[in-house]
Scaffold this motif. Structure first.
Motif, mmCIF file in Angstrom:
data_model
loop_
_atom_site.group_PDB
_atom_site.id
_atom_site.type_symbol
_atom_site.label_atom_id
_atom_site.label_comp_id
_atom_site.label_asym_id
_atom_site.label_seq_id
_atom_site.Cartn_x
_atom_site.Cartn_y
_atom_site.Cartn_z
ATOM 1 N N SER A 370 0.798 -1.161 0.049
ATOM 2 C CA SER A 370 -0.005 -0.104 -0.023
ATOM 3 C C SER A 370 0.854 1.193 0.034
ATOM 4 N N ARG A 371 1.757 1.537 0.937
ATOM 5 C CA ARG A 371 2.885 2.505 1.052
ATOM 6 C C ARG A 371 3.526 2.489 -0.221
ATOM 7 N N LEU A 372 4.037 1.661 -1.071
ATOM 8 C CA LEU A 372 4.878 1.769 -2.235
ATOM 9 C C LEU A 372 3.846 2.132 -3.312
ATOM 10 N N ALA A 373 2.730 1.696 -3.462
ATOM 11 C CA ALA A 373 1.690 2.066 -4.415
ATOM 12 C C ALA A 373 1.557 3.790 -4.151
ATOM 13 N N GLN A 374 0.991 4.050 -3.086
ATOM 14 C CA GLN A 374 0.996 5.478 -2.757
ATOM 15 C C GLN A 374 2.060 6.386 -3.273
ATOM 16 N N ALA A 375 3.262 5.955 -2.790
ATOM 17 C CA ALA A 375 4.320 6.658 -3.161
ATOM 18 C C ALA A 375 4.910 6.812 -4.682
ATOM 19 N N VAL A 376 4.536 5.532 -5.334
ATOM 20 C CA VAL A 376 4.658 5.588 -6.513
ATOM 21 C C VAL A 376 3.690 6.943 -7.445
ATOM 22 N N SER A 377 2.542 6.494 -6.852
ATOM 23 C CA SER A 377 1.439 7.594 -7.635
ATOM 24 C C SER A 377 1.669 8.898 -7.020
ATOM 25 N N ALA A 378 2.087 9.366 -5.890
ATOM 26 C CA ALA A 378 2.626 10.556 -5.471
ATOM 27 C C ALA A 378 3.645 11.126 -6.218
ATOM 28 N N ALA A 379 4.615 10.331 -6.652
ATOM 29 C CA ALA A 379 5.794 10.862 -7.536
ATOM 30 C C ALA A 379 5.240 10.941 -8.967
ATOM 31 N N GLY A 380 4.335 10.788 -9.449
ATOM 32 C CA GLY A 380 3.644 11.115 -10.665
ATOM 33 C C GLY A 380 3.761 9.919 -11.600
ATOM 34 N N LYS A 381 4.069 8.776 -11.236
ATOM 35 C CA LYS A 381 4.411 7.451 -11.956
ATOM 36 C C LYS A 381 3.233 6.775 -12.063
ATOM 37 N N ARG A 382 3.432 5.620 -12.975
ATOM 38 C CA ARG A 382 2.278 4.670 -13.134
ATOM 39 C C ARG A 382 3.140 3.219 -12.865
ATOM 40 N N PHE A 383 2.241 2.211 -12.721
ATOM 41 C CA PHE A 383 2.842 0.825 -12.422
ATOM 42 C C PHE A 383 1.686 -0.127 -12.650
ATOM 43 N N PHE A 384 2.354 -1.304 -12.915
ATOM 44 C CA PHE A 384 1.461 -2.698 -13.143
ATOM 45 C C PHE A 384 1.933 -3.226 -11.586
ATOM 46 N N PHE A 385 0.829 -3.770 -11.272
ATOM 47 C CA PHE A 385 0.787 -4.652 -9.926
ATOM 48 C C PHE A 385 0.987 -6.117 -10.435
ATOM 49 N N VAL A 386 2.173 -6.726 -9.944
ATOM 50 C CA VAL A 386 2.331 -8.420 -10.286
ATOM 51 C C VAL A 386 2.471 -9.035 -9.010
ATOM 52 N N GLY A 408 -8.975 -10.284 -7.610
ATOM 53 C CA GLY A 408 -9.953 -9.267 -7.162
ATOM 54 C C GLY A 408 -9.548 -8.621 -5.938
ATOM 55 N N SER A 409 -9.165 -9.289 -5.155
ATOM 56 C CA SER A 409 -8.492 -9.005 -3.713
ATOM 57 C C SER A 409 -7.411 -7.708 -3.976
ATOM 58 N N CYS A 410 -6.757 -8.054 -4.758
ATOM 59 C CA CYS A 410 -5.560 -6.855 -5.415
ATOM 60 C C CYS A 410 -6.083 -5.563 -5.735
ATOM 61 N N VAL A 411 -6.865 -6.154 -6.701
ATOM 62 C CA VAL A 411 -7.845 -4.910 -7.464
ATOM 63 C C VAL A 411 -8.413 -4.007 -6.395
ATOM 64 N N GLY A 412 -9.168 -4.620 -5.562
ATOM 65 C CA GLY A 412 -9.842 -3.973 -4.822
ATOM 66 C C GLY A 412 -8.956 -3.270 -3.543
ATOM 67 N N ALA A 413 -7.905 -3.624 -3.232
ATOM 68 C CA ALA A 413 -7.020 -3.131 -2.188
ATOM 69 C C ALA A 413 -6.334 -2.030 -2.944
ATOM 70 N N LEU A 414 -5.897 -2.017 -4.038
ATOM 71 C CA LEU A 414 -5.313 -0.992 -4.903
ATOM 72 C C LEU A 414 -6.362 0.319 -5.231
ATOM 73 N N GLN A 415 -7.632 -0.257 -5.446
ATOM 74 C CA GLN A 415 -8.731 0.978 -5.710
ATOM 75 C C GLN A 415 -8.751 1.681 -4.495
ATOM 76 N N LYS A 416 -8.540 1.244 -3.193
ATOM 77 C CA LYS A 416 -9.007 1.727 -1.791
ATOM 78 C C LYS A 416 -7.569 2.684 -1.741
ATOM 79 N N ASP A 417 -6.514 2.400 -2.570
ATOM 80 C CA ASP A 417 -5.239 3.395 -2.129
ATOM 81 C C ASP A 417 -5.241 4.360 -3.158
ATOM 82 N N GLY A 418 -6.387 4.620 -3.995
ATOM 83 C CA GLY A 418 -6.615 5.733 -4.751
ATOM 84 C C GLY A 418 -6.107 5.317 -6.412
ATOM 85 N N VAL A 419 -5.823 4.149 -6.799
ATOM 86 C CA VAL A 419 -5.686 3.710 -8.167
ATOM 87 C C VAL A 419 -6.964 3.356 -8.612
ATOM 88 N N SER A 420 -7.306 4.222 -9.798
ATOM 89 C CA SER A 420 -8.789 4.118 -10.315
ATOM 90 C C SER A 420 -8.814 2.926 -11.152
#
Length: 613
Positions: A370-386, A408-420
């Protein structure tokens, strides 16, 4: 008569000849008036610091001299002894700006002895204190206080920050943060300044070996403001969190050879055919999450093969390593050391050098991801979750049901972290044809051109600013010569023609900076922006070719017939009653300020050309 800086003997001889042809009786006083006017433009800057702080290296960097980094023996040669006496250096672009390399302080010398050795600093209009590490020594702080009391400008330059970052990177490894290291360097100086009642906003972080990074350009602008070249800047570090420094350098090199009006066409060509653009993809995750194995699988390399990234049951990646993708030109997969699970660990990450991320996890989505996803998004970057090692999860049941639950669990968690709209891939680096590894490979290949364009577009604003400043400095080198030519011409033929010549000179600057109508049309065509929108960003009246009569008024001053005290008046010329006198000082200031204003216009116009709708 000794020639001051900026005037050579040949020029003075030619001017004397012209003066004597007009009136031999006033030639000497008129020459002295010229020298006085040149001296009125002078700005002497004292540069001082402890021995070994890099004072001389900084001065040479400000003079545009590169330190011979291509010489492999340069780093092993003994550093030259600092000058025992003050050494002066005339700036190649601004001949009226002189940088003085003053003797350095070194303990156990007593502060009083050092101050006495420096002598009277009253002739200096500005003081630059150079600090390499730690805090400024007390006798140097006293010099800053003296300049502050006399209301003279002073600056503190924290040098060798490239070494600070290198040391921090080696020390903290995966926990390294460039922002944290730079903040530490600044605070070490700023806190001491604050305790001594000195301005903490006068601190600049620079590397004399990497003048295109950190705050070297902002510091250079501040020095030029001493000679009244006003520029609009905030003095802050460039925000490069969303920009790869390598992309900036690539774009800068591609555009450096042409004129500024040609830059948009070069950029458009690169965006239309991005195959030559480099794309740096970082594989990021906790230690043991299968990052190295994923890198090998995406490259079609077996673990243990000569070109494979090292893998193991424990953390094996100790430093960031790039591996070229076998089928996508310019795509590099970076195997990064494992990231810790604390927020402090994530906060230290330097994400700026990478364009895209593969965020890995070998187990369920946790706080670390969660923290990594938020840090990457805050830096203006995009990612694939593997989600790696899914073959282990599938062992109890090979049916697709559990896999979709994990997805589904990964998608839901990422969406909660602001990844649309998260892109989630479930892979096994051992069973490469199963699960989503082929789909991940295909996604990287198909998305690479768009990702390259996106990375390049983020680098455009910073690269444009550097290109404009580079062109401006090249033009500024001609200003002093143009000023002397104008004054020589006036001495032979006083009249309005000299003002017309100055207008032509400024018009040539405008063309070089891409501000004329033809250049604006080129930029508009290449970027798809209306020419009128770009024209609105141009504010300097010099771009519109001012009336030569108005220019003449700015560079001349009427001198009454009764006033023959040439040595007391910084104006010189024909000397006849009613004839205006040209001012070398005013002519120089007109040209330098016009170029400074147009430089800002060019940068603002090009930024507007690439501004998002």
């Amino acid at each position: 008569m000794a020639a001051p800086a900026g005037l050579d003997d040949a020029f003075l001889r030619e001017l004397r000849t012209r003066y004597e042809a007009q009136d031999p009786g006033t030639a000497a006083t008129r020459l002295q008036a010229l020298v006085d006017s040149v001296n009125a433009l002078k700005a002497d800057v004292a540069v001082v610091g402890c021995r070994g702080a890099g004072v001389t290296t900084l001065i040479h960097a400000l003079l545009g001299e590169q330190p011979g980094l291509d010489d492999p023996q340069a780093f092993f040669q003994q550093a030259p002894e600092p000058p025992g006496q003050p050494a002066s250096y005339t700036h190649p672009t601004f001949p009226n700006l002189t940088l003085w390399d003053l003797p350095g302080f070194q303990e156990p010398e007593k502060p009083g002895d050092y101050t006495k050795r420096l002598g009277d600093l009253g002739k200096f209009g500005c003081l630059v204190l150079v600090v390499a590490e730690g805090s400024p020594a007390d006798p140097l702080l006293q010099l800053l206080k003296a300049f502050q009391q006399k209301q003279k400008p002073y600056y503190v330059v924290r040098t060798k920050v490239d070494l600070d970052l290198h040391t921090a990177k080696r020390r903290f490894r995966a926990h390294y943060s460039s922002a944290e290291a730079l903040a530490l360097a600044r605070n070490g100086v700023a806190e001491v300044l604050a305790k001594n009642g000195l301005d903490t906003n006068r601190v600049f972080l620079v590397s004399a070996l990497e003048t295109d990074r950190y705050q070297f350009n902002q510091f250079q602008d501040q020095l030029e403001e001493i000679i009244q070249l006003k520029r609009a800047h905030d003095g802050e570090l460039e925000d490069l969190r969303a920009v790869s420094p390598r992309k900036i350098q690539e774009l800068h090199q591609a555009c450096a050879t042409g004129g500024l009006a040609e830059v948009p066409a070069i950029i458009r060509s690169a965006l239309e055919e991005p195959s030559q653009i480099r794309l740096d993809v970082a594989v990021l995750g906790e230690a043991g999450s299968g990052k190295s194995a994923l890198v090998n699988a995406l490259r079609g390399v077996g673990c243990g093969e000569p070109e494979a990234a090292p893998t193991g049951v424990t953390a094996t990646t100790q430093k960031a390593t790039a591996y070229a993708h076998p089928t996508v030109p310019g795509l590099y997969l970076w195997d990064l050391p494992g990231v810790g699970v604390t927020e402090e660990d994530v906060g230290r990450l330097d994400l700026s050098r990478y364009d895209f991320f593969l965020l890995t996890a070998s187990e369920r989505y946790r706080h670390a991801q969660s923290r990594l996803a938020q840090a990457v998004s805050a830096a203006g970057k995009r990612f694939f979750f593997v989600r790696t090692k899914v073959d282990v999860d599938a062992q109890p049941s090979p049916e697709p049901g559990p896999m979709e639950e994990i997805r589904g669990s990964c998608v839901g968690a990422l969406q909660k972290d602001g990844v649309s709209s998260p892109s989630v891939f479930l892979v096994s680096s051992l069973l490469r044809e199963a699960y989503d590894l082929p789909a991940l490979q295909a996604a990287l290949e198909s998305d690479a051109p768009a990702l390259k364009r996106e990375a390049l577009e983020k680098a455009i604003p910073v690269a444009l600013g550097r290109l404009v400043r580079r062109k401006s400095r090249a033009l500024m080198k001609d200003v002093w010569g143009k000023t002397l030519d104008s004054c020589l011409y006036w001495a032979a033929k006083p009249g309005p023609d000299v003002a017309t010549s100055l207008v032509d000179t400024v018009s040539a600057f405008s063309i070089q900076l891409g501000l004329d109508e033809k250049s604006l049309a080129q930029v508009a065509k290449a970027t798809g922006k209306p020419a009128g929108l770009l024209q609105a960003e141009i504010r300097s009246p010099w771009v519109k070719q001012p009336d030569p009569e108005q220019v003449l008024k700015q560079i001349t001053k009427p001198v009454p017939f009764s006033s023959r005290m040439w040595s007391l008046v910084p104006y010189w010329g024909h000397g006849a009653e009613g004839q205006p006198e040209i001012s070398l000082e005013a002519t120089y200031r007109v040209l330098t300020q016009a170029l400074a204003e147009m430089t800002e216009d060019a940068e603002r116009m090009l930024r507007q050309a690439y501004a998002k709708e």
